[in-house]
Design an enzyme around this catalytic site. Structure first.
Site, PDB file in Angstrom:
ATOM      1  CB  ILE A   1      -0.982   0.020   1.202  1.00 47.95           C
ATOM      2  CG1 ILE A   1      -0.240  -0.091   2.529  1.00 47.95           C
ATOM      3  CG2 ILE A   1      -2.013  -1.082   1.069  1.00 47.95           C
ATOM      4  CD1 ILE A   1      -1.177  -0.060   3.739  1.00 47.95           C
ATOM      5  CG  ASP A   2      -0.262   4.382  -2.503  1.00 43.90           C
ATOM      6  OD1 ASP A   2       0.348   3.553  -3.210  1.00 43.90           O
ATOM      7  OD2 ASP A   2      -1.293   4.968  -2.872  1.00 43.90           O
ATOM      8  CE  LYS A   3       6.987   8.830   3.045  1.00 39.06           C
ATOM      9  NZ  LYS A   3       7.973   9.805   2.514  1.00 39.06           N
TER      10      LYS A   3
ATOM     11  NE  ARG B   1      -3.094   8.612  -3.687  1.00 38.09           N
ATOM     12  CZ  ARG B   1      -1.786   8.803  -3.562  1.00 38.09           C
ATOM     13  NH1 ARG B   1      -0.967   7.773  -3.384  1.00 38.09           N
ATOM     14  NH2 ARG B   1      -1.294  10.016  -3.629  1.00 38.09           N
TER      15      ARG B   1
END
Length: 351
Positions: free
Chosen positions: A158-160, A261
């Site tokens: 998953i994204d930062k 997103r």
């Protein structure tokens, strides 16, 4: 069908961290041991590495594991799972706190905080979740220092600045099993997001290929006609409406990079405070000084895209029992949601 071997790379533009090479054997293929066949077909592969992959059931023929002496036949379908992480020798163990939700001999569930990169890469050689996992496993088994750290079973990411649940495989066989579940879209993934705008409908589905932006390569975008990128499907449902922003749940069929997103941006609802996709400015609402101050205060409470991986479900690789895990919303999202809730109930209270 062409006599050329078709190779499918499902890692491209995906959150899954394993490549799946799919090789369709054409008519006329001579009988050849599969280890020798793959050694000549996969660039940089060694016979030892291929044999290890076969032993760990990371090579399937017609959806079943085989032995190294299996002879490839015409019309066979070979699937090879291969990770592209840094080798274990490149990973520096670091004493980084981990929020471990569940652990057994096969899997490790971690609730990732905001601001933590999942694995080492360009610009992030250390301080990642995987560096912390390396340290954690060494504490469990000090002999790893002499024998070298094992390859870590990250099968997705998953994204930062996205928080929430991640599963890691602790054995090669668990890695293969979980990777297949991700590729087959049978893993349950439920995210909670705060997005700009109100919805006319209570639920819906967004379909549109997701891939890198043709001009701005750090960004991803949606290609509704499928001319670029990979197929992506996001199901969403409205949980709570706050006039200018909405709390939604998103369920993923596919796991493309930045999928939620860019999908939400594509329908006019960028995630709140998403600085990559236009959510870090006022998208909905009349711009006047008091409202702008209210929104800025909300941005200060949640200084990232408001996205949390709340639920993760899969079939356990050994017991074959269904497992479902849930994590609480982090404090920053709870705070900004409550602030918008109060505002929607009393628009005069926008401090």
């Amino acid at each position: 069908m062409s006599n050329e071997i078709a190779v499918e790379d499902d890692l491209q533009e995906s959150e899954e961290l394993y490549e799946r090479l799919v090789i369709d054997i054409p008519k006329g293929q001579e009988a050849l041991r599969i280890d020798k066949f793959l050694m000549h077909r996969i660039e940089g592969a060694t016979r030892n590495k291929i044999q290890q992959g076969i032993d760990n059931e990371m090579v399937l023929v017609n959806d079943k594991p085989v032995k190294a002496n299996y002879k490839v036949r015409p019309y066979d379908k070979i699937v090879v799972f291969d990770n592209r992480h840094p080798d274990s020798n490149d990973i520096i163990p670091e004493n980084i706190p981990l929020n471990i939700v569940f652990e057994d001999d096969d899997v490790l569930l971690i609730n990732k905080p905001a601001g933590m990169v999942v694995h080492p890469g360009s610009g992030n050689p250390s301080g990642t979740l995987i560096n912390g996992v390396a340290f954690y496993l060494k504490q469990q088994n000090p002999e790893l220092e002499e024998n070298g750290l094992p390859r870590f079973g990250m099968v997705h990411r998953i994204d930062k600045n996205t928080t929430g649940l991640l599963v890691l495989a602790k054995t090669p066989k668990a890695m293969t099993d979980l990777a297949k579940q991700f590729f087959n879209h049978t893993v349950h993934r439920r995210y909670i997001a705060l997005v700009w705008g109100d919805f006319e409908e209570n639920e819906g589905t967004i379909r549109g290929h997701v891939g890198r932006h043709q001009r701005f390569r750090k960004l991803f975008t949606t290609y509704p006609e499928g001319e670029h990128g990979k197929e992506a499907v996001t199901h969403y449902k409205v949980l709570e409406r706050f006039n200018y922003v909405t709390l939604v749940e998103c369920r993923l069929e596919t796991g493309r990079t930045h999928q939620i997103r860019v999908h939400m941006q594509s329908i006019g609802h960028p995630l709140f405070n998403d600085d990559f996709y236009g959510g870090d400015k006022i998208v909905k609402g009349t711009i006047f000084s008091k409202y702008k101050q209210f929104v800025d205060n909300c941005f200060a409470l949640c200084q990232r895209q408001a996205l949390h991986a709340k639920e993760l479900g899969f079939i356990h690789p050994t017991s074959k029992q269904p497992m479902l895990f849930e994590s609480y919303l982090p404090d920053d999202m709870l705070a900004v949601i409550e602030k918008w809730r109060k505002y929607s109930e009393n628009k005069n209270d926008i401090s």
